[in-house]
Design a protein around this motif. Structure first.
Motif, PDB file in Angstrom:
ATOM      1  N   GLN A 156       0.851  -1.186   0.000  1.00  0.00           N
ATOM      2  CA  GLN A 156       0.000   0.000   0.000  1.00  0.00           C
ATOM      3  C   GLN A 156       0.889   1.239   0.000  1.00  0.00           C
ATOM      4  O   GLN A 156       1.909   1.257   0.677  1.00  0.00           O
ATOM      5  CB  GLN A 156      -0.892   0.026   1.247  1.00  0.00           C
ATOM      6  CG  GLN A 156      -1.864  -1.129   1.329  1.00  0.00           C
ATOM      7  CD  GLN A 156      -2.763  -1.225   0.105  1.00  0.00           C
ATOM      8  OE1 GLN A 156      -3.251  -0.219  -0.374  1.00  0.00           O
ATOM      9  NE2 GLN A 156      -2.930  -2.418  -0.424  1.00  0.00           N
ATOM     10  N   PRO A 157       0.538   2.286  -0.765  1.00  0.00           N
ATOM     11  CA  PRO A 157       1.365   3.493  -0.755  1.00  0.00           C
ATOM     12  C   PRO A 157       1.507   4.043   0.655  1.00  0.00           C
ATOM     13  O   PRO A 157       0.523   4.170   1.367  1.00  0.00           O
ATOM     14  CB  PRO A 157       0.581   4.468  -1.643  1.00  0.00           C
ATOM     15  CG  PRO A 157      -0.306   3.612  -2.464  1.00  0.00           C
ATOM     16  CD  PRO A 157      -0.618   2.399  -1.640  1.00  0.00           C
ATOM     17  N   GLN A 158       2.734   4.305   1.068  1.00  0.00           N
ATOM     18  CA  GLN A 158       3.002   4.828   2.404  1.00  0.00           C
ATOM     19  C   GLN A 158       3.648   6.198   2.256  1.00  0.00           C
ATOM     20  O   GLN A 158       4.467   6.387   1.369  1.00  0.00           O
ATOM     21  CB  GLN A 158       4.021   3.934   3.121  1.00  0.00           C
ATOM     22  CG  GLN A 158       3.702   2.460   3.064  1.00  0.00           C
ATOM     23  CD  GLN A 158       3.176   1.936   4.379  1.00  0.00           C
ATOM     24  OE1 GLN A 158       3.508   2.495   5.411  1.00  0.00           O
ATOM     25  NE2 GLN A 158       2.388   0.901   4.341  1.00  0.00           N
ATOM     26  N   ALA A 159       3.323   7.096   3.160  1.00  0.00           N
ATOM     27  CA  ALA A 159       3.976   8.410   3.129  1.00  0.00           C
ATOM     28  C   ALA A 159       5.425   8.249   3.569  1.00  0.00           C
ATOM     29  O   ALA A 159       5.716   7.475   4.486  1.00  0.00           O
ATOM     30  CB  ALA A 159       3.250   9.359   4.064  1.00  0.00           C
ATOM     31  N   PHE A 160       6.363   8.943   2.902  1.00  0.00           N
ATOM     32  CA  PHE A 160       7.733   8.961   3.386  1.00  0.00           C
ATOM     33  C   PHE A 160       7.761   9.826   4.649  1.00  0.00           C
ATOM     34  O   PHE A 160       7.245  10.945   4.640  1.00  0.00           O
ATOM     35  CB  PHE A 160       8.674   9.550   2.333  1.00  0.00           C
ATOM     36  CG  PHE A 160       8.859   8.645   1.152  1.00  0.00           C
ATOM     37  CD1 PHE A 160       9.675   7.530   1.248  1.00  0.00           C
ATOM     38  CD2 PHE A 160       8.220   8.903  -0.046  1.00  0.00           C
ATOM     39  CE1 PHE A 160       9.848   6.684   0.162  1.00  0.00           C
ATOM     40  CE2 PHE A 160       8.394   8.064  -1.138  1.00  0.00           C
ATOM     41  CZ  PHE A 160       9.212   6.948  -1.028  1.00  0.00           C
ATOM     42  N   PRO A 161       8.359   9.320   5.752  1.00  0.00           N
ATOM     43  CA  PRO A 161       8.334  10.064   7.006  1.00  0.00           C
ATOM     44  C   PRO A 161       8.928  11.475   6.846  1.00  0.00           C
ATOM     45  O   PRO A 161       8.381  12.448   7.321  1.00  0.00           O
ATOM     46  CB  PRO A 161       9.183   9.215   7.956  1.00  0.00           C
ATOM     47  CG  PRO A 161       9.592   8.000   7.200  1.00  0.00           C
ATOM     48  CD  PRO A 161       9.072   8.062   5.816  1.00  0.00           C
ATOM     49  N   ASP A 162      10.073  11.579   6.174  1.00  0.00           N
ATOM     50  CA  ASP A 162      10.680  12.887   5.895  1.00  0.00           C
ATOM     51  C   ASP A 162      10.939  12.851   4.399  1.00  0.00           C
ATOM     52  O   ASP A 162      11.833  12.140   3.949  1.00  0.00           O
ATOM     53  CB  ASP A 162      11.987  13.020   6.707  1.00  0.00           C
ATOM     54  CG  ASP A 162      12.834  14.187   6.207  1.00  0.00           C
ATOM     55  OD1 ASP A 162      12.343  14.973   5.380  1.00  0.00           O
ATOM     56  OD2 ASP A 162      13.978  14.299   6.664  1.00  0.00           O
ATOM     57  N   PRO A 163      10.126  13.573   3.615  1.00  0.00           N
ATOM     58  CA  PRO A 163      10.168  13.387   2.159  1.00  0.00           C
ATOM     59  C   PRO A 163      11.566  13.509   1.571  1.00  0.00           C
ATOM     60  O   PRO A 163      11.928  12.763   0.673  1.00  0.00           O
ATOM     61  CB  PRO A 163       9.249  14.489   1.631  1.00  0.00           C
ATOM     62  CG  PRO A 163       8.424  14.912   2.769  1.00  0.00           C
ATOM     63  CD  PRO A 163       9.186  14.602   4.027  1.00  0.00           C
ATOM     64  N   SER A 164      12.372  14.444   2.073  1.00  0.00           N
ATOM     65  CA  SER A 164      13.714  14.552   1.483  1.00  0.00           C
ATOM     66  C   SER A 164      14.678  13.605   2.193  1.00  0.00           C
ATOM     67  O   SER A 164      15.602  13.084   1.579  1.00  0.00           O
ATOM     68  CB  SER A 164      14.226  15.989   1.557  1.00  0.00           C
ATOM     69  OG  SER A 164      14.631  16.310   2.871  1.00  0.00           O
ATOM     70  N   GLY A 165      14.451  13.347   3.468  1.00  0.00           N
ATOM     71  CA  GLY A 165      15.359  12.471   4.227  1.00  0.00           C
ATOM     72  C   GLY A 165      16.745  13.056   4.374  1.00  0.00           C
ATOM     73  O   GLY A 165      17.711  12.336   4.616  1.00  0.00           O
ATOM     74  N   LEU A 166      16.877  14.377   4.262  1.00  0.00           N
ATOM     75  CA  LEU A 166      18.214  14.986   4.201  1.00  0.00           C
ATOM     76  C   LEU A 166      18.683  15.617   5.503  1.00  0.00           C
ATOM     77  O   LEU A 166      19.859  15.957   5.616  1.00  0.00           O
ATOM     78  CB  LEU A 166      18.246  16.073   3.116  1.00  0.00           C
ATOM     79  CG  LEU A 166      18.078  15.601   1.677  1.00  0.00           C
ATOM     80  CD1 LEU A 166      18.332  16.738   0.715  1.00  0.00           C
ATOM     81  CD2 LEU A 166      19.042  14.464   1.379  1.00  0.00           C
TER      82      LEU A 166
ATOM     83  N   SER B 252      16.787  12.189  -2.681  1.00  0.00           N
ATOM     84  CA  SER B 252      15.761  11.979  -1.651  1.00  0.00           C
ATOM     85  C   SER B 252      15.337  10.517  -1.601  1.00  0.00           C
ATOM     86  O   SER B 252      15.603   9.741  -2.521  1.00  0.00           O
ATOM     87  CB  SER B 252      14.534  12.847  -1.953  1.00  0.00           C
ATOM     88  OG  SER B 252      13.806  12.263  -3.028  1.00  0.00           O
ATOM     89  N   GLU B 253      14.654  10.169  -0.533  1.00  0.00           N
ATOM     90  CA  GLU B 253      14.160   8.795  -0.399  1.00  0.00           C
ATOM     91  C   GLU B 253      13.096   8.471  -1.442  1.00  0.00           C
ATOM     92  O   GLU B 253      12.848   7.309  -1.754  1.00  0.00           O
ATOM     93  CB  GLU B 253      13.624   8.571   1.014  1.00  0.00           C
ATOM     94  CG  GLU B 253      14.723   8.341   2.025  1.00  0.00           C
ATOM     95  CD  GLU B 253      15.752   7.313   1.542  1.00  0.00           C
ATOM     96  OE1 GLU B 253      15.428   6.123   1.480  1.00  0.00           O
ATOM     97  OE2 GLU B 253      16.881   7.714   1.210  1.00  0.00           O
ATOM     98  N   ALA B 254      12.456   9.515  -1.990  1.00  0.00           N
ATOM     99  CA  ALA B 254      11.457   9.284  -3.031  1.00  0.00           C
ATOM    100  C   ALA B 254      12.085   8.609  -4.256  1.00  0.00           C
ATOM    101  O   ALA B 254      11.401   7.948  -5.030  1.00  0.00           O
ATOM    102  CB  ALA B 254      10.806  10.602  -3.431  1.00  0.00           C
ATOM    103  N   ALA B 255      13.409   8.751  -4.413  1.00  0.00           N
ATOM    104  CA  ALA B 255      14.097   8.172  -5.583  1.00  0.00           C
ATOM    105  C   ALA B 255      14.950   6.968  -5.187  1.00  0.00           C
ATOM    106  O   ALA B 255      15.878   6.611  -5.896  1.00  0.00           O
ATOM    107  CB  ALA B 255      14.967   9.236  -6.244  1.00  0.00           C
TER     108      ALA B 255
END
Ligand code: NDP
Length: 303
Positions: A44-54, A284-287
């Motif tokens: 299931q699509p989950q939100a990234f906790p910190d979108p950039s993770g930086l 970012s963690e999105a990638a």
């Protein structure tokens, strides 16, 4: 045939109320089924906790004192990354530009380390990387951005014009990648982004040295992605088209820029910020599942 399922072996045991219950003999199979159910839930699509993770990460940006490198450094800092950057220092203005960028980074309330370091000098590159590691407390991201152009018809091109471009744009990226690899491999985490160019893909007159260096950088990107992938290190490239307002573009004749604008699907040239946005995505963690890719940031110039 299709509906004849084999049941797992079972045994009979007495339950709390004295009744016989069936238990699976194969606990391993039960655990496997539970794991499968968990896995299904995770799809299931989950939100990234910190979108950039930086936040708290340490990034090196080569050539961070000007143009695209400055925009990248500021963008990563805005997301909370500490920044180490280098520049060439070919005189006072270059040093002053670096100091200005360092001041801008401090306003973002991140730690910063900067000094002149020629990316063509492999020993100094190793020293710079070690200094960033000890001064800023790690190395998680590398952006190989430092680059130059020395355009000329290839039959008139001097040795030094070929060498300066290939050594800066390609050797420099190799030296930095090699120097950060042991740190990233040891921590099993790393993001590397190489700033190539649309001219590494589509050539134009007078750019033999530049096109060769940028095409080589794409080869380096893919090789590094394959060799470092098993240690959770993503290696990608961004290929900008003509970017307005940078020193490199200042030397390009206006008619060539007009033509590039006309040939772009979006009908405009890019800004340094456009490249910074693509780099931000790739680190970012999105990638996290993207590696070995070359992302054009060209308004559709290559289409
Ligand atoms: P700029 O000339 O504005 O900035 C270049 C940066 O690289 C400066 O910080 C410069 O330092 C540094 N640098 C140059 N040579 C060295 C070296 N030997 N060692 C260390 N640092 C060095 O360029 P841009 O911002 O326009 O370009 C950045 C990157 O983007 C380049 O790789 C370029 O090829 C690529 N690119 C640019 C496009 C554009 O249209 N501008 C399009 C496609 C790709 P110093 O100031 O001290 O010289």
């Amino acid at each position: 045939m299709g509906d004849q399922h084999e049941s797992p072996p079972t045994s009979r045991q007495e339950g709390p109320n004295g009744r016989e219950i069936m238990t699976s003999l194969d606990d391993g199979m039960e655990r496997a089924v539970e794991a499968l159910i968990d896995e299904v839930t995770e799809t299931q699509p989950q939100a990234f906790p910190d979108p950039s993770g930086l936040r708290g990460r340490v990034a090196i940006v080569t050539g961070g004192s000007s143009g695209i490198g400055r925009a990248i450094a500021l963008e990563l800092a805005r997301c909370g990354a500490h920044i180490g950057f280098c520049f060439l220092d070919d005189g006072g203005p270059s040093r002053r530009a670096a100091q200005t960028v360092a001041g801008e980074l401090r306003q973002a309330e991140v730690r910063t380390y900067f000094r002149a370091c020629d990316v063509r000098e492999s020993r100094d590159v190793r020293a710079f990387v070690a200094e960033v590691h000890s001064e800023l407390g790690g190395i998680h991201i590398l952006v190989n951005n430092a680059g130059i152009g020395r355009d000329r018809a290839l039959w008139r091109m001097e040795d030094h014009e070929w060498e300066a471009v290939v050594r800066t744009n390609l050797d420099g990226a190799f030296f930095f990648t090699r120097a950060v690899a042991p740190f990233m491999r040891a921590q099993e985490y790393g993001k590397i982004v190489n700033i190539t160019s649309v001219h590494g893909i589509r050539v134009e007159f007078g750019l033999a040295n530049y096109a060769a260096s940028k095409a080589g950088l794409i080869g380096l990107t893919r090789s590094a992605a394959v060799e470092l992938g098993s240690k959770n290190i993503n290696v990608n490239a961004v290929a900008p088209g003509y970017i307005r307002t940078t020193r490199l573009t200042a030397g390009v004749p206006p008619e060539i820029l007009d033509q590039a604008r006309e040939e772009s699907a979006l009908g405009r040239l890019g800004d340094p910020q456009d490249v910074a946005g693509a780099v931000l995505f790739l680190v970012s963690e999105a990638a996290r599942h993207i590696t070995g890719a070359v992302l054009p940031v060209d308004g559709g110039y290559l289409l």
